[in-house]
Structure formats: structure tokens, C-alpha cells
Scaffold this active site. Structure first.
Site, PDB file in Angstrom:
ATOM      1  N   MET A   1       0.833  -1.202   0.000  1.00  0.00           N
ATOM      2  CA  MET A   1       0.000   0.000   0.000  1.00  0.00           C
ATOM      3  C   MET A   1       0.867   1.251   0.000  1.00  0.00           C
ATOM      4  O   MET A   1       1.918   1.271   0.621  1.00  0.00           O
ATOM      5  CB  MET A   1      -0.885   0.013   1.237  1.00  0.00           C
ATOM      6  CG  MET A   1      -2.059   0.966   1.110  1.00  0.00           C
ATOM      7  SD  MET A   1      -3.065   0.956   2.601  1.00  0.00           S
ATOM      8  CE  MET A   1      -1.987   1.740   3.794  1.00  0.00           C
ATOM      9  N   CYS A   2       0.410   2.236  -0.695  1.00  0.00           N
ATOM     10  CA  CYS A   2       1.135   3.500  -0.723  1.00  0.00           C
ATOM     11  C   CYS A   2       0.625   4.384   0.408  1.00  0.00           C
ATOM     12  O   CYS A   2      -0.424   4.141   0.984  1.00  0.00           O
ATOM     13  CB  CYS A   2       0.920   4.207  -2.052  1.00  0.00           C
ATOM     14  SG  CYS A   2       1.241   3.162  -3.475  1.00  0.00           S
ATOM     15  N   GLU A   3       1.398   5.408   0.701  1.00  0.00           N
ATOM     16  CA  GLU A   3       0.972   6.378   1.710  1.00  0.00           C
ATOM     17  C   GLU A   3       0.699   7.713   1.038  1.00  0.00           C
ATOM     18  O   GLU A   3       1.491   8.174   0.212  1.00  0.00           O
ATOM     19  CB  GLU A   3       2.078   6.585   2.754  1.00  0.00           C
ATOM     20  CG  GLU A   3       2.407   5.369   3.578  1.00  0.00           C
ATOM     21  CD  GLU A   3       1.698   5.317   4.930  1.00  0.00           C
ATOM     22  OE1 GLU A   3       1.107   6.336   5.347  1.00  0.00           O
ATOM     23  OE2 GLU A   3       1.746   4.257   5.560  1.00  0.00           O
TER      24      GLU A   3
END
Lengths: 253, 253
Positions: A1-3
Site C-alpha cells: 500500500m502506498c501512503e
């Protein structure tokens, strides 16, 4: 997952403190090691820094962290690649011009079959699903309006487009036109507004506290949006799945 | 007058040496004190640094100078404002996407009545004549071709558009699509190609000499274009007024 990290403020504000926490998640306290990018608006212009290397090791990130850039609108993204190789052209935020404004876009999630959506005026340069989705959104807005519509209509349409994309998977979105920050929560997004009286905030990812009362005036209003809360001693609103918020002049509309 | 600098190379090459000389002209050895900008291509992606402050005093310029970014295509511009206020959105290079590529544009000169030219797909964000001219050029290319045409046709059309704009005043142009560097000389532009065997070069604006033989391999081919020659001991070609050259893989076509 990206932030994701976004900021919208009523006066040019330094985002360094929040950026410091986020950058630690890029390959150090988090697994997001496939590059990062940040866009700061300054009036109608914007400046962007992108690096396909992990933010925790990035010279450019160190520079940005140490250099006080004040801005009213910021979008930042740390990438964990799932579609599209690690390369500069695949690094968010993506930027395009529409109606004589720069639009910036950062996304986390996956979108099934999004590349089947036909594009016309905007084409992706890289190979990510995200950039394809961004081009598609701008195409729809451009097809519908020759010039910026009333703000309420614009918000409604962006929400509708975000919901349509979200039907294909996970679509946490930060989108900015230099005035408003549009945020759609698919799975994870939290926000807070800092205003008078300001207090202390301590980063979750780094042993760093800031006293905002020392950094601000009584009139400042600053909203932050992030995938996960960045500080431990502030009251973050965890967004519901499928919800949409817009910030302008620092406040949630 | 503004200063232009461009580079086109067959392998990713460090432009720091030439950049060092140019930056001194921004408010120190030259009168170009209204901001500067530089774009480096990396594959299909590009990174840009813009600053409305004089380059000789710019923290970002110091960072770029010290940070070795290797690139095959670079465009750099130091601004002396004549039309459009000093602001980030008025700082070259300007960037837009066409045919799924990022195009970058830097210009020096003035263009009479250029804002009377009708625009359609691309609109300026700032208020400079230059950005208007850039949008007009991309509009013409997009209207003529849905996808990238043969390279020769593209060169011919860009030359024709540059000549048309030059009819309105002064139009020294650097334009890049990440593969080719297109250069039109209205009044001032000079270029040189560095290739094996490499020698020494000494900057005109700074007491700095580099021995390119130490920095390169025998296969490297690197062309530089600038408003005025940057070094004293190399053989620059001063372009004729109204002439047009294109560089690709480091060489003049």
C-alpha cells in the site's frame, strides 16, 4: 500500500513536520520503498520533487525536509509498486493542466481493468493504473465543461468519478487544482484541521514534537489528510469507506 | 534577455559543470535575476526545479549543482522578466503532455501580439508570452497528428511553427520531447558536440576547469546548446539567425 499526505491551508504553511514523519515510512518504518513524490503549490504555479528511490534514503527528500517551502496546497505520495515498474515516470503525484490550472493527483490502491477506459485529450506517460485513472478523470471534466464550473458542481462530479473508479477496486484519492483539495476514501484516509488555539503534536514515526502555537498566528487554518494519522496527540477523523471531503482555505467544506 | 541551456546526450550525462557557469549568470555575472528553472529527463519521466528567486542566491540551485543528476536531455532557463510578473508559474521550462510524452519548452525573446493567437487544447497557467506560444505550438502539432509522426515531418513542422512565431519578434527556442532537442535561433544560440577524444574545458563565468576525458567513456556523445558559449577553450558553433538544429543521441542531425 502506498501512503498519501495532503495539506490545504488558508495561508502559506510549512509542511516539513508532517513530511518528516511520512518520509520515515518510505523504506524505514514502513514498506513503501518504490519512490516518492511531492507537489507544492505557490500561487497558480507548483513545484514537484520526484524520486524513484526510497524516500528514507533519498537525497532529494533530505533536501525538501530541510528546506522550508511554504505552500497553501501540498500533495505527497510514497509508493509501493504494484502495477508499473519503479521509474520516475511512474512516480506520483501526476500533473496535468486543465482550464489553465495545474491539477495534481495521487492515488493508493488497485483498479481492475482501468486501462480499458478510453482516453482522449490526456494520455499517460508512464504505465501505472493510477495515471490512466487520472487522465480519464480529467477527460471527463474537460468533456463536460469548457471552463471551471461552479464549485459545488465540480465537487459533485469529482465525487461521482471517484465512486465510479472505486467500483473497480481500491481508490484512495488526493486531487488538487491549487485551490481545493479533493479527497476520496476507499479504504484508508484520515484528516484533521489545526486552528487556534494550537497545541503540541508528536509524530508517530519519529521522536519529534512541534508546538504549533510557536509556528502560527491565530488566523491560520490548516487541514491535513493522510492514509493513517501521523501524530499521536491530535484528534484525527478516520474517514468512512466511500466518503468524500473537500478542503478549501484550510477548512473542510 | 534570458539565458538558455540545453543538453542532449546518448548516455545519461551529468550537466553540473555547465549548470555551474549558467547559474552564476543569474544575478551575479549576468542581469538575469528573475528566476530560473531546469528540467532533466530520466527515461520518459522528467524532474523539474523552478525558483522565482535569482539563481545565484537560490538554495534549490545550490542543491541541483551539488547533486549529480545524470540525464540524456536537459533544458535550463534563467529569466529576465519582460512580460509576466516574477512568479513561479511564469518560470520556464514549461511542461505539457502530448502523445503520451512530456514536452518541455524554454524561450528567450519577445513576441508581439502572441496572445491574440487562439488556443484550444492547451491553456497557459501563467501570464507570459512564452507559455502562450508553447501552448499554441502544441495545439498545432496535436491538430495535425493524433500520434507522433515520422521524425523528419515533426522536425519540419516544428521549424515552420518556430519561424512563424519568430515573425512576431525574437524567438530563441529550446524544445524537447525527451528524445530530441529542437533548437531555433532567432538572435543568439550556440552549440557544440563533445565526443572522443575528450579534452579540457574552462568555464567563462567561473574559475572552474573540467577534464572530460576523466568523466566519460569513448562512446559518449554529448551536445550542448546555450545562448552564449559557456567555455573558453572549446569550438562553439554560433548559429545563424533564423537557423534550426535538432539533436538526438547526442549528435546534431
Amino acid at each position: 500500500m502506498c501512503e498519501l499526505l495532503g495539506m490545504n491551508a488558508n495561508v502559506p504553511t510549512d509542511i516539513c513536520f508532517s513530511f518528516a514523519g511520512l518520509m520515515r515510512r518510505g523504506g524505514q518504518t514502513g514498506p513503501h520503498s518504490d519512490g516518492w513524490g511531492i507537489t507544492f503549490y505557490d500561487g497558480k504555479g507548483c513545484r514537484s520533487f520526484h524520486d524513484p528511490r526510497p524516500s528514507a534514503e533519498s537525497e532529494i527528500a533530505r533536501f525538501v525536509r530541510g528546506y522550508s517551502i511554504k505552500s497553501t496546497n501540498v500533495i505527497c505520495h510514497i509508493r509501493r509498486a504494484n502495477r508499473g515498474r519503479v521509474a520516475l515516470e511512474n512516480t506520483h503525484p501526476f500533473i496535468r493542466e486543465l482550464w489553465g490550472r495545474y491539477w495534481t493527483f495521487a492515488h493508493n490502491g488497485q483498479l481492475k481493468g482501468v486501462k480499458n477506459l478510453t482516453l482522449s485529450a490526456y494520455l499517460p506517460v508512464g504505465t501505472t493504473d493510477s495515471e490512466h485513472a487520472f487522465c480519464w478523470m480529467l477527460d471527463r471534466l474537460r468533456e463536460r465543461w469548457d471552463r471551471p464550473p461552479a464549485h459545488k458542481s465540480l465537487c459533485r462530479e469529482i465525487r461521482r468519478l471517484a465512486e465510479e473508479l472505486n467500483g473497480r477496486g481500491v481508490f484512495n484519492l488526493l486531487l488538487c487544482d491549487g485551490q481545493s483539495l479533493f479527497c476520496f476514501c476507499s479504504t484508508n484516509l484520515a484528516w484533521l484541521t489545526r486552528r487556534y488555539p494550537f497545541g503540541n503534536a508528536t509524530l508517530l514515526d519519529e521522536d519529534l514534537t512541534v508546538d504549533f502555537a510557536q509556528e502560527t498566528t491565530a488566523r491560520d487554518v490548516v487541514s491535513m489528510v493522510a492514509t493513517r494519522p501521523l501524530t499521536r496527540d491530535e484528534d484525527w477523523t478516520i474517514m468512512d469507506k466511500g466518503s468524500f471531503v473537500v478542503f478549501r482555505d484550510g477548512s473542510c467544506l
